[in-house]
Design a protein around this motif. Structure first.
Motif, PDB file in Angstrom:
ATOM      1  N   GLU A 106      -3.370  -4.177  11.801  1.00 37.03           N
ATOM      2  CA  GLU A 106      -2.398  -3.547  12.728  1.00 37.03           C
ATOM      3  C   GLU A 106      -1.930  -2.343  12.018  1.00 37.03           C
ATOM      4  N   THR A 107      -1.632  -1.022  13.049  1.00 33.57           N
ATOM      5  CA  THR A 107      -1.105   0.049  12.454  1.00 33.57           C
ATOM      6  C   THR A 107       0.300  -0.142  12.338  1.00 33.57           C
ATOM      7  N   TYR A 151      -1.624   1.589   8.050  1.00 28.48           N
ATOM      8  CA  TYR A 151      -2.045   0.188   8.663  1.00 28.48           C
ATOM      9  C   TYR A 151      -2.150  -0.837   7.604  1.00 28.48           C
TER      10      TYR A 151
END
Length: 478
Positions: free
Chosen positions: A123-124, A139
């Motif tokens: 995920e960022t 990320y």
């Protein structure tokens, strides 16, 4: 064609002498099923070195290649389904029908592993949420651990292997697989399917031998990054003492409870509990060992449960009609016999069964078992179930939790609010509502609390256990 396991050994150790082999015997009649290598210490050392090199190759495999390998193995396993089922039944404790179900589950496990490989994402992170970090962006992603040591038991000799190999390869790791010495043949057959794909040499490595002789070498080696173990608690505790600083995932069995309320569908509960109690001759970590039945249902349930236990057909595992096979060996059968005798000597009531003949142990039902009996607090790992009567749900919950295990439990009720209340109160890794503790699908998280282990299996959960999170942050300030 990729090298087979025998081809990766040092040249001077390619030929395994007769003295360095393990005879795999059918627990039903003692007949010879196969012979596998009894790997030496030097062979194990070489395999560990090979796995370390293989880990780098595995890490570099594209997601597409990992998926292709896993799906190819699943396809080939489907094509050889009956061959694998016959071997599971021959070398192990399952009837041919139970073995066929295990092969089907193993195919699903490997296919799910291929699908989860594409979902191995990160995920960022909004680094600019922190004052002074307004110009930063980043990320995280999941990266493989390296070398996974996978140690598997005898009771599910194919699917539990698939549950370790599939996620490990999907996550980009190499594997050292050590199956139980009494059921190594079907595991070896699965490894051969992987060896006939484009999987690079050294990614999947098979060790066969006795845990007492070579297991310590594998689990204590610092080059092994994770141990995934399914087996007994004593061995699990020994592994914890030897492993050092590395990831551990362990499923160590249980003493599973089922609670049946007065409003439950009795036939539904009966069918699920009989199956959960006596499939695989009770040699199952999810085995229904303790059933708590509320007053109004107790007499009818106990009578019918015993009738169905008595009707179970034991015999030749390869017969289509046989419903229950033997224990894995006579020592295991004698242990179950001693636990039943301990309960009887402490004034338990034997409702059905209780007799042993060689490796076979009758489906057995007990009641009036006191808490000081071994079978009330330990895992029996055999076809024995204890029935308890209760009046108040709090009493049943307290008794269900009164063991140092907590893998899964079952609750039967038609009251939704009551189902939630009891499920929340039971101390375990999974609660099956209107199913016995024995229900499981291969995609769900699977594992326990207390003495039942640490970590979670189930393909998606296992992949997360077999990876680390690595965070990347970019300072974009000009």
């Amino acid at each position: 064609m990729p090298a087979t396991q025998s081809q990766i050994l040092p040249t001077n150790e390619n030929e395994v002498s007769a003295q360095a082999k393990i005879k795999v015997l059918d627990p039903q009649d003692g007949s010879l099923v196969s012979m596998v290598a009894n790997n030496s210490v030097s062979e194990v050392e070489y395999i560990i070195k090979t796995a370390v090199i293989g880990a780098q190759k595995a890490k570099e495999l594209s997601t597409n290649m990992r998926m292709l390998v896993l799906n190819e193995v699943a396809d080939n396993l489907q094509n050889k389904k009956e061959l694998f089922a016959q071997m599971i039944a021959r070398e192990g404790i399952k009837t041919i029908n139970e073995a066929r179900k295990e092969v089907s589950r193993s195919i699903d496990t490997i296919r799910i592993s291929a699908e989860e490989a594409r979902r191995l994402t990160g995920e960022t992170i909004a680094f600019d949420q922190a004052q002074g970090s307004e110009n930063r962006f980043g990320y995280y992603r999941r990266i493989p651990l390296g070398v996974i040591a996978a140690i598997t038991p005898f009771n599910d000799p194919l699917n539990l292997v698939a549950h370790k190999i599939g996620p490990a390869i999907a996550a980009g790791n190499s594997v050292i697989l050590m199956p139980h010495h009494e059921t190594p043949t079907v595991a070896k057959m699965l490894v051969e399917l992987f060896n006939n794909t484009a999987l690079p040499h050294g990614v999947l490595n098979l060790v066969t031998g006795y845990g007492a002789a070579i297991g310590d070498i594998i689990v204590s080696d610092p080059r092994v990054n994770m141990i995934s173990f399914t087996g007994g608690r004593k061995v699990g505790e020994r592994i914890l003492g030897l492993a050092g600083l590395k990831k551990i995932s362990m499923e160590l069995g249980s003493n599973c409870p089922v609670i049946i309320m007065n409003d439950a569908n009795l036939e539904m509960a009966m069918e699920a509990c009989v199956s959960g109690a006596f499939s695989a001759a009770g040699q199952n970590c999810l085995h229904v060992q303790r059933i708590f039945i509320q007053d109004a249902q107790f007499e009818q349930f106990a009578k019918e449960f015993c009738n169905r236990a008595k009707s179970i057909l034991m015999g030749d595992k390869l017969s289509e009609h046989t419903q229950m096979g033997p224990m894995i060996n006579e020592n295991a059968a004698r242990k179950v016999e001693s636990m039943v005798q301990d309960a009887i000597e402490k004034n338990a009531t034997l409702l059905s069964g209780g007799n042993r003949e060689g490796n076979f142990f009758q489906p057995t039902v007990l009641s009036n078992v006191s808490n000081d009996c071994l079978i009330a607090k330990e895992e029996v790992f055999g076809p024995v179930t204890v029935l308890y009567r209760f009046s108040d749900k709090a009493e049943a919950i307290t008794q269900a939790n009164n063991v140092d295990f907590g893998l899964q439990a079952g609750v039967f009720t038609n009251n939704l609010a009551l189902a939630f209340e009891i499920a929340d109160a039971i101390e375990c890794g999974g609660v099956m509502i209107n199913d016995s503790s024995d229900y499981r699908i291969d995609a769900m998280p699977f594992g326990g609390v207390k003495g039942s282990g640490v970590g979670r299996e189930g393909v998606m959960s296992a992949i997360k256990e077999m990876t680390d999170i690595k965070t990347y942050c970019f300072n974009l300030r000009k």
